[in-house]
Every structure is written in structure tokens, then in C-alpha cells.
Scaffold this active site. Structure first.
Site, short mmCIF file in Angstrom:
data_model
loop_
_atom_site.label_atom_id
_atom_site.label_comp_id
_atom_site.label_asym_id
_atom_site.label_seq_id
_atom_site.Cartn_x
_atom_site.Cartn_y
_atom_site.Cartn_z
CB SER A 112 -0.79 -0.23 0.96
OG SER A 112 -0.22 0.28 2.54
CG HIS B 7 -1.14 3.48 5.49
ND1 HIS B 7 -2.59 3.17 5.17
CD2 HIS B 7 -0.35 2.37 4.26
CE1 HIS B 7 -2.09 1.68 4.81
NE2 HIS B 7 -1.08 1.20 4.26
CG ASP C 233 -5.21 4.22 6.16
OD1 ASP C 233 -4.43 4.71 6.49
OD2 ASP C 233 -4.96 4.16 4.96
#
Lengths: 182, 195
Positions: free
Chosen positions: A59, A99, A125
């Protein structure tokens, strides 16, 4: 190979007296302890409960790929800023997520709420957070990425996907240390 | 009964090791020299040197285990202070261990006590040390004799290639090694009588 199958390599162990046997066990203990102390030492120095993490998903491509190793720090004095890459854990789940910070709401007393999104994901998210949770807080943060080593973490991923392989490797290493005399 | 039988077998079987492994060579020769001194000359082994090393290692591992358990019960960051103390102590003890092995032990693998037959005078101390450098084939055995009464020390050392004592398969030929050890020890005895 036949040497391994005979018990020749155990002769060395049979010849040892009590003190030497205890020393072999201690040797094994010291290797485990050294690894443990280095890990705990890193925890103290970086301020993070998990100073080294492996990137588990794609990701964050093209910045990080699956299998990369990240070094984290978690010093409370460093404020979280938009654009920084943070590693966080969702309450109730064990897996750390790597992230980027998208939005921050900060109060004057320093408490803040922030939103994250993976570079390679199309949505933020919020779908990953706990039901009803819209923002992350400082307490969810495991650390900020400060350095990285490519590919090295693949071994960890392999060992987690095939636990029997992990136990086999650890057992072989353990037996080797216990039997081999310094 | 069978337990003691297999133990005796393991001790009497000719020692066979990998002849290219330097550590195994040194250990095999050290063990054989130990047997000569303890069995043939009837001396008693003094364990204080080895016990010192075991103590340092046990304390070090103790610190590590304590840190593990404390951190499990009080998750980081509450355990920070305890962790710092344990980590520093552990590495300090590792340093102490290295110094101990290098300077205090210094290649010594046996400290044997030669008891006085009359049981009156203090024991004579025979210390055996050896050196076999990595990838080298010369095994140097040193014997240090300390007189129980005068406390004076005498040292003798001699080196030979390990090829003299091991055969093609890596079995130790005790018949060749034992005379070497006896000769070295007796040379110290003759000096004693000379004085």
C-alpha cells in the site's frame, strides 16, 4: 552426511562433565540474551515499542515494497506533521500499518487527531480504523519511519507464512549451539 | 547400571574428531592432558576458575531474563528505567566476561591440586594452559607448578604439531600424547629436586 546420522556428533556432548554441560546451556542462553538485550536497547533508544518493522503490504508503493525493513523512532517531542510516514496499530489488532499522514487537527495543548492513507491506495484509511473511529491519536502511533533496508524483511514474511519453517530453523540453530563446543 | 556402563564407554572410546576443526583439536588434546593429570597422577581438580566464568554468565543471563519478564508485566514505556539498567548491566557483564577469559583464564583449562600424602602441608598447584592458534598446527602446552609451601612458581612449555597425536581419521592417539604430558610434568619435578 553419515557422520550426522551416526551419533558421533553427540560423543562430544557425552564426554562433557556437569560444568561443561551447564556452560553449553549458558552459551545458548547468552546468544538468546544478547539478541534480546539488543532489541530492548533499541526500544529504549528509539522510544518505540517496536523499533524495527517489516512492510507487509504494497500500500505504500513505490516508496516501500512488501518485504522492506523500517527503522522507527517514537520520540514524544517530535510533532507529527502532514506528509510524514507513520507506523500505527489499530486498537484491538496486532498488525502494524505503515501509511502517510494526510490531515491533522491539533489543539493548543498539543493533543492531536490525524488521518492516514497509503500512497498506493485510492481511499483514506477510515475503512481500516475500528468501527466508529474516524481519527487516529498519538497513542496509536508505534513510531515514525526514519530509515529503511530493502528486501531484508522477506525472511520474516516467509517465517510467518510458514511457521514450521521458522521452528525448524530455530531448532537447528539451537541444537547446533548446544552441541558445538567453543 | 547400564547408565554408568555407557558413561564408561563414552570415556574409554578413542576420541574421534574432525581433524580440520581447530577448536575440536585443542579441546581433545586438553581433555587428554586433563585425564593424564587427574587419573594417572591422582590429582584433584579445582573448579574455582571455571566457576567464576559460570557465575558471570549466569548473572548476565539473569539480568536479561529479568528484563524480559519485567517488560512483559509492565509494557514499554513503563519499563524504560528497568530496561536501561538491565541492558547496560548485561553488556557491562559481557565486557567483564571477555576480560576474564582473556586475562584471568588466559588459556588455562585445568587447575589441579596435588595433595600432600601426609595430609599436613598445603597442596601443590598444577596449572595447565594451552595455545593452538587459528589455522595453525602447533599445540603449545604450558605447565605451571606452584609449590604449596614456598608459593614459588615454575613454568615449562613445549609445542608440537597436532599431526603427531592424531591419525588420518582424526582419532587421538593417547599412547603418543600421554608420554609428552608426563615428560613435561616430570621435567618440572626434576627442577624441584635440583633446588
Amino acid at each position: 552426511m553419515s557422520g550426522l546420522l551416526n551419533m558421533d556428533f553427540l560423543d562430544e556432548v557425552r564426554r562433557m562433565n556437569k560444568r561443561q554441560l551447564y556452560y553449553q546451556v549458558l552459551n545458548f542462553g547468552m546468544i538468546v540474551s544478547s539478541a534480546l538485550m539488543i532489541w530492548k536497547g533499541l526500544m529504549v533508544v528509539t522510544g518505540s515499542e517496536s523499533p524495527i518493522v517489516v512492510v507487509l503490504s504494497g500500500s505504500m508503493e513505490p516508496a516501500f515494497y512488501r518485504g522492506d525493513l523500517l527503522l522507527l523512532t517514537n520520540h514524544q517531542e517530535e510533532a507529527i506533521r502532514v506528509g510524514e510516514i507513520v507506523v500505527f496499530k489499530i486498537e484491538g489488532r496486532d498488525i502494524p500499518i505503515v501509511h502517510r499522514v494526510l490531515k491533522i487537527h491539533e489543539k493548543e495543548n498539543g493533543s492531536l487527531k490525524f488521518l492516514t492513507k497509503g500512497d498506493n491506495n485510492s481511499v483514506d484509511d477510515r475503512g481500516l480504523y475500528a468501527p466508529g473511529q474516524l481519527w487516529l491519536e498519538k497513542k496509536d502511533v508505534v513510531g515514525r519511519a526514519r530509515g529503511f533496508l530493502p528486501y531484508v524483511g522477506i525472511v520474516t514474511i516467509l517465517m510467518n507464512d510458514y511457521p514450521k519453517f521458522k521452528y525448524l530453523v530455530l531448532a537447528c540453530l539451537g541444537i547446533y549451539v548446544l552441541i558445538h563446543r567453543e | 547400571m547400564s547408565g554408568s556402563g555407557t558413561d564408561a564407554d563414552a570415556q574409554d572410546k578413542p576420541v574421534k574428531i574432525d581433524k580440520w576443526d581447530g577448536t575440536a583439536l585443542k579441546n581433545a588434546l586438553d581433555d587428554a592432558a586433563k585425564k593424564v593429570m587427574l587419573d594417572k597422577y591422582n590429582m584433584k581438580e579445582a573448579h574455582s576458575l571455571m566457576d567464576g566464568r559460570l557465575l558471570i554468565c549466569t548473572v548476565a543471563v539473569g539480568f536479561a531474563m529479568f528484563a524480559l519478564i519485567w517488560d512483559y508485566l509492565n509494557p514499554f514505556p513503563a519499563s524504560r528505567t528497568v530496561l536501561i539498567i538491565c541492558v547496560l548491566s548485561y553488556f557491562l557483564l559481557m565486557g567483564v566476561l571477555t576480560l576474564y577469559t582473556t586475562y584471568t583464564e588466559n588459556g588455562i583449562f585445568l587447575v589441579a591440586l596435588d595433595k600432600d600424602k601426609a595430609g599436613v602441608d598445603p597442596d601443590d598447584i598444577w596449572t595447565l594452559a594451552s595455545v593452538l592458534k587459528k589455522y595453525d598446527d602447533i599445540y603449545t602446552l604450558s605447565i605451571i607448578f606452584e609449590d604449596g609451601k614456598t608459593k614459588k612458581k615454575r613454568t615449562v612449555e613445549k609445542g608440537h604439531s597436532v599431526a603427531n597425536y592424531f591419525d588420518e581419521e582424526g582419532s587421538l592417539c593417547v599412547e603418543k600424547f600421554e608420554p609428552f604430558v608426563r615428560q613435561l610434568k616430570d621435567s618440572l619435578n626434576f627442577e624441584k629436586k635440583g633446588n
